[in-house]
Enzyme design. Structure first.
Site, short mmCIF file in Angstrom:
data_model
loop_
_atom_site.label_atom_id
_atom_site.label_comp_id
_atom_site.label_asym_id
_atom_site.label_seq_id
_atom_site.Cartn_x
_atom_site.Cartn_y
_atom_site.Cartn_z
CG PHE A 191 -5.92 18.62 -24.43
CD1 PHE A 191 -6.04 18.16 -25.73
CD2 PHE A 191 -6.30 17.78 -23.40
CE1 PHE A 191 -6.52 16.88 -25.99
CE2 PHE A 191 -6.77 16.50 -23.66
CZ PHE A 191 -6.88 16.05 -24.96
CB THR A 192 -10.77 18.48 -24.21
OG1 THR A 192 -9.89 17.35 -24.15
CG2 THR A 192 -11.10 18.78 -25.67
CE1 TYR A 194 -4.02 1.94 0.13
CE2 TYR A 194 -2.68 3.37 1.54
CZ TYR A 194 -3.81 3.17 0.76
OH TYR A 194 -4.71 4.18 0.58
CG PHE A 221 -15.02 15.62 -26.86
CD1 PHE A 221 -14.80 16.73 -26.06
CD2 PHE A 221 -14.22 14.51 -26.67
CE1 PHE A 221 -13.81 16.73 -25.08
CE2 PHE A 221 -13.23 14.49 -25.70
CZ PHE A 221 -13.04 15.60 -24.90
CG ASP A 256 -0.14 18.61 -21.49
OD1 ASP A 256 0.43 17.51 -21.45
OD2 ASP A 256 -1.34 18.72 -21.78
CE LYS A 267 -2.87 11.13 -24.38
NZ LYS A 267 -3.71 11.17 -23.16
NE ARG A 304 -10.34 16.12 -30.15
CZ ARG A 304 -10.31 15.78 -28.85
NH1 ARG A 304 -9.18 15.51 -28.26
NH2 ARG A 304 -11.40 15.74 -28.12
N1 PM9 Z 1 -5.46 13.11 -24.68
C1 PM9 Z 1 -6.23 12.14 -26.68
O1 PM9 Z 1 -6.87 11.26 -27.25
C2 PM9 Z 1 -7.14 11.26 -24.51
C3 PM9 Z 1 -8.42 11.85 -24.11
S1 PM9 Z 1 -9.31 12.75 -25.32
C4 PM9 Z 1 -9.82 14.06 -24.40
O2 PM9 Z 1 -5.54 12.98 -27.28
C5 PM9 Z 1 -2.96 16.31 -23.58
C6 PM9 Z 1 -2.17 17.11 -24.55
C7 PM9 Z 1 -3.68 15.19 -23.98
C8 PM9 Z 1 -4.44 14.45 -23.02
C9 PM9 Z 1 -5.24 13.36 -23.40
C10 PM9 Z 1 -4.40 14.88 -21.67
C11 PM9 Z 1 -5.16 14.15 -20.61
C12 PM9 Z 1 -3.68 15.99 -21.33
N2 PM9 Z 1 -2.98 16.68 -22.29
O3 PM9 Z 1 -6.26 11.24 -20.97
O4 PM9 Z 1 -6.18 12.10 -18.67
O5 PM9 Z 1 -3.64 14.84 -25.27
O6 PM9 Z 1 -4.35 10.68 -19.48
O7 PM9 Z 1 -4.56 12.94 -20.34
C13 PM9 Z 1 -6.25 12.20 -25.24
P1 PM9 Z 1 -5.39 11.67 -19.84
#
Ligand code: PM9
Length: 459
Positions: free
Chosen positions: A125-126, A73, A450, A216, A259, A383
């Site tokens: 970014f979203t 843990y 979306f 980021d 990623k 997008r």
């Molecule tokens: N990006 C993508 O498909 C997955 C979710 S779609 C909203 O591109 C950036 C630049 C990203 C991103 C996720 C996140 C969030 C932050 N910054 O999905 O929470 O491209 O691991 O990361 C997606 P998490």
């Protein structure tokens, strides 16, 4: 050797069958999914280019690391390893693991933002903007103007416009800007990189004004590759050294490990500041878990540590980015309008140019993503106006200049034959583009619409 593409620097040890469907099956699946590719099941997709997030193929070394998971843990040895690797490759003093990138965004935004603050960034970014706004910040786009033009060919189209940042500081005051959010690369601009020179300049201006720079870092290795190949003085520098120098211009970063860390789940928040670290440790226990696991299993942290080490291998990243270039070239040969230059994780179809007869309020990119699936079983992602959402104050739809469909390439997953199939489908659609109709939104969720919005075709 003369080749038209960069061959894989790996061989295939495990395979996963994928679904081959008929057009009439796909018509049913798409209608059931409300013309939203997020709502399709993955076993309804032939080639899944929805995202590069969490879709990487892990290496045998990462899988071996999974078997060495220490699921204690607290104080897991895999956390200690992750901490060592992050310190070595990224150079930050502290790391707080989170379940994925948005977990880190939540911590950072909750700790640093006061209502009425301004958070400048190189395009939104979203999830990042959603967390900033949720904590009362105004997001301000300070990317260079050319980033909003799908056809402007610049080597570093993700750069921050230093004059815009400077003006914002003068207008609102440095004390109203808790940090600058600098994304490397810029996803919604088409995967466009930021130059080392620009990072240095942002860092200089911000330090002068006592403002933090938070990266980021989600696709930072792709950015490092573009610096190596496009910024002359770095041609002979390793990806690892470029990455470390990039990070030296930041006070910390949020990371979606799904990623560039080559894992299926995971993320982290980094910082040098001890006070920020202490606050993050206090908050992470509320949302994610102990500061030594942050929502991850020990095995996940081990896979991420090993993924980070693999990600800076030149042969890996060269092949990855070259796959995107290969697909883009095939599309261009067929006349299909794409965002230029090609980014590091995806090829973006320019739906505004592709479907010039469909007004933006009829969701051309959403319609194109749906039609590409119907044509071929290839899943992509909107997008454009749907992703951009609504202005919090006015309630009106944002109308982004970029109305795109993203063909996102998962890491180490698809072959060049798959990319040929994708290109052929898009070219065939382009030839009959006038037959494609717009959509009407029939269900709109309040946040990040979306993901779950539903649509129906216009008559
Ligand atoms: N990006 C993508 O498909 C997955 C979710 S779609 C909203 O591109 C950036 C630049 C990203 C991103 C996720 C996140 C969030 C932050 N910054 O999905 O929470 O491209 O691991 O990361 C997606 P998490």
């Amino acid at each position: 050797m003369d080749r038209t593409y960069v061959a894989e620097p790996y061989k295939i040890k495990v395979v996963e069958p994928i679904a081959v469907t008929t057009r009439s099956e796909r018509q049913r699946f798409m209608a059931e999914a409300g013309y939203n590719t997020f709502l399709l099941r993955s076993d309804q997709c032939y080639i899944d280019l929805l995202t590069d997030s969490g879709t990487s193929a892990m290496s045998d070394n990462q899988w071996a690391g999974m078997m060495l998971g220490d699921e204690a843990y607290a104080g897991s040895r895999n956390f200690i390893h992750l901490q060592e690797v992050v310190r070595e490759y990224y150079g930050f003093k502290h790391v707080v693991p989170t379940h994925q990138g948005r977990g880190a965004e939540n911590l950072l935004s909750s700790i640093c933002i006061k209502p009425g603050d301004y958070v400048p960034g190189n395009m939104y970014f979203t999830t990042t903007r959603a967390h900033q706004e949720r904590n009362g910040a105004n997001f301000v786009d300070i990317i260079i103007d050319e980033a909003h033009d799908s056809q402007a060919e610049l080597p570093f189209k993700g750069n921050i416009d230093i004059a815009k940042l400077s003006r914002l500081i003068d207008e609102v005051g440095a004390d109203k800007i808790p940090y600058v959010c600098l994304a490397v690369t810029v996803n919604l601009a088409g995967g466009q990189p930021v130059s080392m020179a620009n990072m240095r300049a942002v860092h200089e201006l911000c330090s002068k004004n006592g403002i933090k720079v938070m990266f980021d870092a989600t696709r930072c290795v792709e950015n490092a590759y573009f610096i190596k190949t496009r910024e002359k003085e770095y041609a002979d520098t390793t990806i690892a050294a470029i990455l470390k120098e990039m990070m030296s211009y930041a006070d910390g970063c949020t990371m979606s490990g799904k990623k560039d860390c080559l894992v299926n789940i995971g993320g982290f928040l980094c910082m040098n500041d001890d006070d920020l670290y202490q606050k993050a440790c206090e908050l992470v226990v509320l949302f994610e878990g102990m500061p030594s696991y942050g929502g991850l299993a020990g095995r996940d942290m081990e896979a991420m540590a090993r993924g980070i080490m693999e990600s800076v291998d030149y042969n890996y990243i060269h092949h990855r980015v070259s796959q995107c270039e290969y697909l883009a070239e095939k599309l261009k040969e067929g006349g299909v309008p794409v965002v230029k230059p090609t980014g590091g994780h995806a090829v973006f179809l320019d739906a505004r140019a592709f479907l010039s007869h469909i007004p933006q309020d009829q969701f051309p990119a959403q319609a194109l993503a749906a039609e590409l699936y119907l044509e071929s079983g290839v899943r992509s992602m909107e997008r454009g106006i749907v992703s951009a959402g609504r202005d919090k104050k006015t309630g009106q739809n944002y109308h982004p200049k970029l109305e795109l469909v993203r063909l996102t390439i998962p890491r180490r997953v698809y072959t060049y034959s798959h990319l040929d199939v994708v290109a052929a489908a898009a070219v065939s659609l382009y030839k009959r583009r006038e037959t494609i109709k717009g959509l009407e939104m029939i269900y709109e969720p309040k946040l990040l619409r979306f993901f779950t919005a539903r649509f129906k075709p216009l008559a």
